[in-house]
Write a protein that holds these residues in place. Structure first.
Motif, short mmCIF file in Angstrom:
data_model
loop_
_atom_site.label_atom_id
_atom_site.label_comp_id
_atom_site.label_asym_id
_atom_site.label_seq_id
_atom_site.Cartn_x
_atom_site.Cartn_y
_atom_site.Cartn_z
N UNK A 80 0.81 -1.22 0.00
CA UNK A 80 0.00 0.00 0.00
C UNK A 80 0.84 1.26 0.00
N UNK A 81 0.35 2.26 -0.68
CA UNK A 81 0.93 3.60 -0.68
C UNK A 81 -0.09 4.51 -0.01
N UNK A 82 0.31 5.19 1.01
CA UNK A 82 -0.64 6.02 1.75
C UNK A 82 -1.15 5.26 2.95
N UNK A 83 -2.15 5.80 3.60
CA UNK A 83 -2.68 5.23 4.83
C UNK A 83 -3.63 4.09 4.53
N UNK A 84 -3.29 2.87 4.96
CA UNK A 84 -4.15 1.71 4.76
C UNK A 84 -4.68 1.19 6.10
N UNK A 85 -4.60 2.00 7.13
CA UNK A 85 -5.01 1.55 8.45
C UNK A 85 -6.51 1.26 8.54
N UNK A 86 -7.30 1.85 7.66
CA UNK A 86 -8.73 1.59 7.64
C UNK A 86 -9.15 0.82 6.38
N UNK A 87 -8.20 0.18 5.75
CA UNK A 87 -8.51 -0.60 4.55
C UNK A 87 -8.72 0.22 3.32
N UNK A 88 -8.23 1.45 3.28
CA UNK A 88 -8.45 2.28 2.10
C UNK A 88 -7.19 3.05 1.74
N UNK A 89 -6.23 2.35 1.15
CA UNK A 89 -5.00 3.00 0.69
C UNK A 89 -5.32 3.85 -0.52
N UNK A 90 -4.51 4.89 -0.73
CA UNK A 90 -4.72 5.75 -1.90
C UNK A 90 -4.12 5.13 -3.16
N UNK A 91 -3.23 4.18 -2.98
CA UNK A 91 -2.61 3.52 -4.12
C UNK A 91 -1.78 2.34 -3.66
N UNK A 92 -1.13 1.69 -4.61
CA UNK A 92 -0.30 0.53 -4.28
C UNK A 92 0.84 0.42 -5.28
N UNK A 93 1.94 -0.11 -4.79
CA UNK A 93 3.04 -0.53 -5.66
C UNK A 93 2.77 -2.00 -5.98
N UNK A 94 2.78 -2.33 -7.25
CA UNK A 94 2.40 -3.67 -7.69
C UNK A 94 3.59 -4.30 -8.42
N UNK A 95 4.06 -5.42 -7.88
CA UNK A 95 5.14 -6.18 -8.52
C UNK A 95 4.51 -7.39 -9.20
N UNK A 96 4.78 -7.55 -10.48
CA UNK A 96 4.22 -8.65 -11.26
C UNK A 96 5.37 -9.49 -11.82
N UNK A 97 5.35 -10.79 -11.53
CA UNK A 97 6.36 -11.72 -12.05
C UNK A 97 5.64 -12.75 -12.90
N UNK A 98 6.16 -12.98 -14.09
CA UNK A 98 5.66 -14.04 -14.96
C UNK A 98 6.65 -15.20 -14.86
N UNK A 99 6.15 -16.41 -14.62
CA UNK A 99 7.01 -17.58 -14.51
C UNK A 99 6.31 -18.77 -15.17
N UNK A 100 7.12 -19.73 -15.62
CA UNK A 100 6.56 -20.96 -16.20
C UNK A 100 7.32 -22.14 -15.65
N UNK A 101 6.62 -23.07 -15.05
CA UNK A 101 7.20 -24.29 -14.48
C UNK A 101 8.38 -23.98 -13.55
N UNK A 102 8.23 -22.94 -12.75
CA UNK A 102 9.25 -22.57 -11.78
C UNK A 102 10.36 -21.69 -12.32
N UNK A 103 10.35 -21.42 -13.62
CA UNK A 103 11.42 -20.61 -14.22
C UNK A 103 10.93 -19.18 -14.43
N UNK A 104 11.76 -18.23 -14.05
CA UNK A 104 11.48 -16.81 -14.24
C UNK A 104 11.41 -16.49 -15.72
#
Length: 135
Positions: A80-104
């Motif tokens: 979360x980016x911003x205050x998420x203490x009440x379940x409402x962050x203003x944004x998020x940093x999202x990391x996405x990894x694509x893998x196949x059969x355990x290989x990056x």
């Protein structure tokens, strides 16, 4: 005369069907694994799963050891980016990894606000489309 017109029509119909079958896009099996505890991450994960379900190009599979051998894994972690203490962050940093059969295969990071989670999820599928179209 009518008979020859019917034969020509049937031949053209069969040729059109065989060409249409050849041009159908390949369907890729996908598994989405998401560690998305914040509100934006949960919205992103929901949007991503919805887009995959609507896509004729992808087939969503349940995450299992067996399925991981035959599907592309999209592993997502959000912070979360911003205050998420009440379940409402203003944004998020999202990391996405694509893998196949355990290989990056590939990875990227994006930021996403709570108002555009569907656009962020679409960007993930666009990135996957680009990755899969490479020789």
């Amino acid at each position: 005369m009518q008979r020859s017109a019917i034969v020509v029509f049937l031949c053209l119909l069969l040729i059109g069907q065989s060409r249409a079958q050849k041009t159908q896009p390949r369907v890729y099996n996908l598994i989405v694994s998401c560690t998305c505890e914040d509100s934006v991450g949960k919205g992103y994960a929901r949007a991503l799963r919805d887009l995959i379900a609507k896509s004729p190009r992808y087939d969503a599979l349940v995450d299992s050891k067996e399925n991981r051998k035959r599907a592309l894994l999209i592993s997502v972690v959000t912070l979360p980016l911003g205050d998420d203490s009440y379940g409402s962050a203003s944004g998020a940093a999202i990391s996405v990894v694509f893998a196949f059969d355990g290989a990056f295969v590939s990875q990227y990071v994006q930021t996403c606000s709570d108002s555009v989670t569907t656009n962020c999820a679409q960007k993930t599928l666009d990135s996957l489309d680009e990755l899969l179209s490479q020789p």
